[in-house]
Design a protein around this motif. Structure first.
Motif, PDB file in Angstrom:
ATOM      1  N   ALA A  13      -2.492  23.838  15.985  1.00 45.16           N
ATOM      2  CA  ALA A  13      -3.275  24.151  14.788  1.00 45.16           C
ATOM      3  C   ALA A  13      -4.738  23.914  15.115  1.00 45.16           C
ATOM      4  O   ALA A  13      -5.082  22.943  15.798  1.00 45.16           O
ATOM      5  N   VAL A  14      -5.604  24.787  14.642  1.00 42.76           N
ATOM      6  CA  VAL A  14      -7.038  24.681  14.905  1.00 42.76           C
ATOM      7  C   VAL A  14      -7.762  24.485  13.585  1.00 42.76           C
ATOM      8  O   VAL A  14      -7.505  25.209  12.618  1.00 42.76           O
ATOM      9  N   SER A  15      -8.663  23.508  13.569  1.00 42.44           N
ATOM     10  CA  SER A  15      -9.463  23.255  12.373  1.00 42.44           C
ATOM     11  C   SER A  15     -10.872  22.844  12.782  1.00 42.44           C
ATOM     12  O   SER A  15     -11.133  22.567  13.961  1.00 42.44           O
ATOM     13  N   ARG A  16     -11.775  22.834  11.800  1.00 40.28           N
ATOM     14  CA  ARG A  16     -13.144  22.338  12.024  1.00 40.28           C
ATOM     15  C   ARG A  16     -13.310  21.095  11.172  1.00 40.28           C
ATOM     16  O   ARG A  16     -13.056  21.115   9.974  1.00 40.28           O
ATOM     17  N   THR A  21     -14.534  21.334  16.622  1.00 43.73           N
ATOM     18  CA  THR A  21     -13.269  22.058  16.626  1.00 43.73           C
ATOM     19  C   THR A  21     -12.173  21.094  17.064  1.00 43.73           C
ATOM     20  O   THR A  21     -12.276  20.468  18.119  1.00 43.73           O
ATOM     21  N   VAL A  22     -11.134  20.975  16.246  1.00 43.30           N
ATOM     22  CA  VAL A  22     -10.011  20.085  16.554  1.00 43.30           C
ATOM     23  C   VAL A  22      -8.761  20.936  16.723  1.00 43.30           C
ATOM     24  O   VAL A  22      -8.398  21.703  15.830  1.00 43.30           O
ATOM     25  N   LEU A  23      -8.129  20.811  17.878  1.00 39.43           N
ATOM     26  CA  LEU A  23      -6.861  21.472  18.142  1.00 39.43           C
ATOM     27  C   LEU A  23      -5.779  20.405  18.090  1.00 39.43           C
ATOM     28  O   LEU A  23      -5.827  19.438  18.852  1.00 39.43           O
ATOM     29  N   THR A  24      -4.841  20.550  17.183  1.00 43.83           N
ATOM     30  CA  THR A  24      -3.774  19.582  17.008  1.00 43.83           C
ATOM     31  C   THR A  24      -2.498  20.146  17.624  1.00 43.83           C
ATOM     32  O   THR A  24      -2.032  21.206  17.214  1.00 43.83           O
ATOM     33  N   VAL A  53      -8.970  17.798  21.465  1.00 45.30           N
ATOM     34  CA  VAL A  53      -7.556  18.161  21.465  1.00 45.30           C
ATOM     35  C   VAL A  53      -6.768  16.916  21.066  1.00 45.30           C
ATOM     36  O   VAL A  53      -6.746  15.918  21.792  1.00 45.30           O
ATOM     37  N   ASP A  54      -6.153  16.989  19.892  1.00 46.95           N
ATOM     38  CA  ASP A  54      -5.347  15.889  19.367  1.00 46.95           C
ATOM     39  C   ASP A  54      -3.942  15.998  19.940  1.00 46.95           C
ATOM     40  O   ASP A  54      -3.179  16.894  19.590  1.00 46.95           O
ATOM     41  N   MET A  55      -3.601  15.077  20.825  1.00 44.68           N
ATOM     42  CA  MET A  55      -2.323  15.123  21.527  1.00 44.68           C
ATOM     43  C   MET A  55      -1.332  14.099  21.005  1.00 44.68           C
ATOM     44  O   MET A  55      -0.281  13.883  21.606  1.00 44.68           O
ATOM     45  N   ALA A  56      -1.636  13.476  19.870  1.00 38.48           N
ATOM     46  CA  ALA A  56      -0.760  12.432  19.318  1.00 38.48           C
ATOM     47  C   ALA A  56       0.637  12.953  19.010  1.00 38.48           C
ATOM     48  O   ALA A  56       1.609  12.205  19.116  1.00 38.48           O
ATOM     49  N   GLY A  57       0.769  14.215  18.641  1.00 38.54           N
ATOM     50  CA  GLY A  57       2.064  14.788  18.304  1.00 38.54           C
ATOM     51  C   GLY A  57       2.767  15.455  19.473  1.00 38.54           C
ATOM     52  O   GLY A  57       3.808  16.076  19.307  1.00 38.54           O
ATOM     53  N   LEU A  58       2.190  15.316  20.663  1.00 39.13           N
ATOM     54  CA  LEU A  58       2.772  15.938  21.850  1.00 39.13           C
ATOM     55  C   LEU A  58       3.784  14.987  22.477  1.00 39.13           C
ATOM     56  O   LEU A  58       3.463  13.852  22.814  1.00 39.13           O
ATOM     57  N   ASP A  59       5.029  15.457  22.614  1.00 41.68           N
ATOM     58  CA  ASP A  59       6.103  14.641  23.182  1.00 41.68           C
ATOM     59  C   ASP A  59       6.207  14.774  24.691  1.00 41.68           C
ATOM     60  O   ASP A  59       6.705  13.883  25.370  1.00 41.68           O
ATOM     61  N   PHE A  60       5.733  15.911  25.219  1.00 38.46           N
ATOM     62  CA  PHE A  60       5.898  16.205  26.638  1.00 38.46           C
ATOM     63  C   PHE A  60       4.795  17.146  27.083  1.00 38.46           C
ATOM     64  O   PHE A  60       4.381  18.027  26.334  1.00 38.46           O
ATOM     65  N   GLU A  84     -12.643  17.222  24.774  1.00 39.09           N
ATOM     66  CA  GLU A  84     -12.215  15.835  24.793  1.00 39.09           C
ATOM     67  C   GLU A  84     -10.772  15.748  24.316  1.00 39.09           C
ATOM     68  O   GLU A  84     -10.300  16.631  23.600  1.00 39.09           O
ATOM     69  N   LEU A  85     -10.101  14.679  24.709  1.00 40.74           N
ATOM     70  CA  LEU A  85      -8.714  14.467  24.318  1.00 40.74           C
ATOM     71  C   LEU A  85      -8.611  13.245  23.418  1.00 40.74           C
ATOM     72  O   LEU A  85      -9.397  12.298  23.544  1.00 40.74           O
ATOM     73  N   ALA A  86      -7.628  13.259  22.539  1.00 36.99           N
ATOM     74  CA  ALA A  86      -7.383  12.118  21.653  1.00 36.99           C
ATOM     75  C   ALA A  86      -5.886  11.924  21.482  1.00 36.99           C
ATOM     76  O   ALA A  86      -5.115  12.880  21.519  1.00 36.99           O
ATOM     77  N   GLY A  87      -5.492  10.670  21.294  1.00 34.33           N
ATOM     78  CA  GLY A  87      -4.109  10.373  20.945  1.00 34.33           C
ATOM     79  C   GLY A  87      -3.104  10.463  22.074  1.00 34.33           C
ATOM     80  O   GLY A  87      -1.915  10.674  21.813  1.00 34.33           O
TER      81      GLY A  87
END
Length: 120
Positions: A13-16, A21-24, A53-60, A84-87
Motif C-alpha cells: 500500500a502506498v500513502s503520503r 511517501t510510505v510503502l507498507t 518502506v514499512d516492513m513491519a508486516g513482512l513475514d519473509f 529508508e526502511l522501517a520495522g
C-alpha cells in the motif's frame, strides 16, 4: 493505491504522510511476489522524494525482494531522493543483517520514528 496478487501472499500500500511517501508491505516478498513492489516503487517515485518502506508486516523476504529494494534505492537516489526502511524484525531483519543490507539503508525501528522531523 493497494496492490495484491491473486494468491494473497503479498500486499503493498502506498500513502503520503507529512510529505513522505510510505510503502507498507505485508506478507511474503519473494521471486513470485516482487513485481507488485517494483511497480509500486516505480509509480510512487518522484524527483527529490523521501520514501519509507514499512516492513513491519513482512513475514519473509528473499534475495529477490532484497534486490528489488536495492535497485529501488539506486533509482530513488538518482532522482535526488532517499529510500529508508522501517520495522525490520524477525527473519527479515536477520536476512538484512546477514547480507549487510541493513548498513546500506537508513533503518528505523518503526514508521513513526522514521517520520520524526529530526530524521528528514
Amino acid at each position: 493505491m493497494v496492490s495484491e496478487p491473486e494468491d494473497g501472499r503479498f500486499a503493498v500500500a502506498v500513502s503520503r504522510v507529512d510529505g513522505v511517501t510510505v510503502l507498507t508491505l505485508a506478507g511474503e516478498l519473494d521471486h513470485d511476489t516482487a513485481e507488485p513492489l517494483r511497480e509500486a516503487l516505480e509509480a510512487a517515485l518522484a524527483p527529490g522524494d523521501r520514501m519509507v518502506v514499512d516492513m513491519a508486516g513482512l513475514d519473509f523476504c528473499d534475495s529477490t525482494g532484497l534486490n528489488a529494494l536495492l535497485h529501488a534505492r539506486l533509482s530513488v537516489q538518482e532522482a535526488g531522493g532517499r529510500l529508508e526502511l522501517a520495522g525490520l524484525s524477525g527473519p527479515v531483519a536477520r536476512m538484512f543483517r546477514i547480507t549487510g543490507a541493513d548498513g546500506v539503508f537508513p533503518v528505523h525501528a518503526d514508521v513513526a520514528r522514521a517520520l520524526r522531523p529530526d530524521h528528514s
